[in-house]
Design an enzyme around this catalytic site. Structure first.
Site, PDB file in Angstrom:
ATOM      1  N   HIS A 181     -20.587  51.697  13.629  1.00  0.00           N
ATOM      2  CA  HIS A 181     -21.260  52.399  12.628  1.00  0.00           C
ATOM      3  C   HIS A 181     -21.853  51.424  11.314  1.00  0.00           C
ATOM      4  CE1 HIS A 181     -17.239  54.985  13.267  1.00  0.00           C
ATOM      5  NE2 HIS A 181     -18.253  55.331  14.083  1.00  0.00           N
ATOM      6  N   PRO A 182     -22.960  50.888  11.907  1.00  0.00           N
ATOM      7  CA  PRO A 182     -23.819  50.035  11.177  1.00  0.00           C
ATOM      8  C   PRO A 182     -24.404  50.929   9.969  1.00  0.00           C
ATOM      9  CG  PRO A 182     -25.046  50.007  13.230  1.00  0.00           C
ATOM     10  CD  PRO A 182     -23.359  50.787  13.163  1.00  0.00           C
TER      11      PRO A 182
END
Length: 547
Positions: free
Chosen positions: A470-471
């Site tokens: 989930h960058p």
């Protein structure tokens, strides 16, 4: 002469697919989508079979295969990051879990200067517009959007034991983590429809590709944004690695995600001048926040053996895979689900106002690469803190667009991070220690009984944790000096003709998987870009633990 478009969208992933659909709905807009990955062929079982999600991750055909720089607080490990190398982007290879986040996430966004129109009331109508919730439409859930969402059945003895054990440990059930109350445990919504993955490309882009004003090019790598002074005028790109081409545009919209959007900005001379000039990049606009403030979710697997043959382990046998595939052709069987059918959100301590831990339950003990530590029946929970205050960065290391940027998240670098990791493991063990497991529990496999003290837990996390993929937040919205995007227009501060709409423009990472928030952001941005009257805010009640 280069072709002229009203909008050039760089990236045919989640946000890019939604924007292409919405912007090209007006036949007077000429739209070009440039996607560096390959097509999402309809016959490609590894994309479209939900249970095949482990195959694309790590494959050079589907995955850009990023790695961090050595993480200083993770024993110097390089943490692997999968990113979709195909139309639909990471929505074509992810776990298909659909979570909006907590309403308080958007209240947090809106509390910062200039972010007033990003509170939950302003975001809710866009969440509703994009979805068809097959479990039922109401004041929280949509019923007529492109994203058709199935809810996991979460049936069978292991799912039943998990939900019962959560209650025995003092945690409530909730009817819908995307509705009135996120806190608690429930069956999860998924981007699965009639047994197939429903990626952003399949939901938004493919239905629009017959429009004469929409052009989509795959294997098209953008190397630079072109400027006339402070106005973007188009992009330079190569198609299939061949000769240089130019596309002129009234507006350039970056939708490459938390790594590629800041990379392209920096390659084009937009970023911290002190870092760009030594690389030989001609600075177009000094904007120090580009590539900074990077956030993510880290997770571990807490795994147990099962004493009874109740997991999905037998379906993993090679000799059964033809049968799984045959059943899937009829939209049924173990191939037609992502198996992440239930989970929950809790508060790990009394000092937090809304849930800060996320759980995904899986009725097998297995890793993302398909390896099983037991070779037999088991089950596991994926767990991790949602609001780590560890921040990282994404920076180019070369002027060659084919060279991946350097990325570092600084996982486990703060006292809050460490505290919440200890709480996450202990809270999970509390759930697995409940009487509901009495008939199934064959003992903890991972981390195992040798990991008990706070220091041992942290050492195990440093050694074993993986990214939840989930960058975000590397070109974040806001009005402070480290923000990159104007929240009222999605334009890059100080420039014209260029916007960023993807996970990089999120103000803070949200609670849960980030696909749904990114799609909401794209839906809302489409109205801002087109100059449409925004959807009216919808004021509804939601669950608050505190006053």
């Amino acid at each position: 002469m280069p072709d002229q478009y009203d909008f050039v969208i760089v990236g045919g992933g989640s946000a890019g697919s939604a924007l292409a659909s919405r912007l090209s709905a007006d036949p007077s807009n000429r739209v070009l989508v440039l996607e560096a990955g390959r097509p999402d062929y309809r016959w490609d079982v590894f994309i479209h079979m939900p249970a095949a999600l482990a195959f694309p991750i790590g494959s050079r055909f589907y995955d850009w295969r990023y790695e961090t720089e050595p993480e200083p607080h993770m024993n110097g490990r390089r943490i692997y990051h999968a990113r979709g190398k195909v139309l639909g982007g990471s929505s074509s290879i992810n776990g298909m879990i659909f979570q909006r986040g907590n309403p308080m996430d958007y209240e947090r966004w809106a509390a910062d200067p200039g972010m007033e129109t990003w509170d939950y009331a302003h975001c809710l109508p866009y969440f509703r517009r994009m979805e068809t919730c097959l479990a039922g439409e109401d004041e929280y859930r949509g019923g007529d959007g492109p994203l058709k969402l199935e809810r996991g059945p979460a049936a069978g003895p292991l799912f039943e034991a998990f939900l019962e054990a959560a209650q025995q440990a003092g945690h409530p059930l909730t009817s819908d983590v995307n509705g009135y109350r996120q806190e608690g445990f429930a069956a999860f919504d998924r981007n699965v429809y009639r047994g197939r993955r429903l990626s952003a490309a399949r939901a938004y882009l493919h239905p629009a590709m017959s429009r004469p004003n929409l052009e989509v090019k795959t294997r098209a790598t953008v190397s630079q944004i072109l400027f006339d002074g402070s106005r973007a005028t188009g992009v330079e790109y190569t198609e299939r690695g061949r000769h240089r081409q130019v596309a002129r545009a009234g507006e350039v919209i970056l939708c490459g995600g938390a790594f590629n959007s800041p990379q392209l900005l920096q390659l084009s001379g937009i970023g911290n001048a002190a870092e760009l000039e030594p690389l030989g990049v001609e600075v177009v606009h000094h904007l120090p926040g580009v590539g900074e403030n990077m956030q993510d979710h880290l997770e571990v697997y807490i795994q147990h053996r099962a004493t009874q043959p109740v997991s999905i382990q037998p379906w993993m046998a090679m000799w059964r895979r033809p049968l799984v595939g045959l059943m899937w052709l009829f939209r049924k069987g173990p191939g037609a689900t992502n198996h992440f059918e239930a989970g929950g959100f809790i508060r790990s301590n009394d000092e937090v106002d809304w849930p800060n831990l996320m759980f995904h339950f899986l009725p097998i003990a297995i890793r993302y690469d398909g390896s099983s530590p037991t070779g037999g029946h088991g089950y596991q929970v994926h767990v991790g803190p949602m609001y780590s205050n560890s921040m990282g960065w994404c920076k180019i290391r070369s002027t060659d667009p084919r060279v991946k940027p350097a990325i570092r998240f600084n996982y486990l670098s703060t006292d809050q991070d460490k505290r919440e990791w200890i709480e996450a493991v202990r809270k999970t063990r509390e759930i697995f220690a409940q009487p509901a497991w009495a008939g199934f529990d064959g003992g903890e496999i991972s981390p195992g009984p040798s990991v008990e003290t706070d220091d041992e837990i942290l050492d195990w996390v440093r050694t074993d944790a993986e990214t939840a993929l989930h960058p975000s937040c590397t070109a974040r919205m806001g009005t402070d000096e480290m923000s990159v995007i104007d929240p009222r227009s999605m334009k890059v501060h100080g420039l014209e003709g260029i916007r960023v709409v993807d996970a990089s423009s999120m103000r803070y990472v949200t609670n849960g998987n980030i696909y749904a928030p990114v799609m909401m952001l794209a839906e809302k941005a489409a109205d801002l870009i087109l100059g449409n009257t925004p959807l009216a805010p919808e004021h509804v009640e939601w669950y608050r633990h505190g006053p």
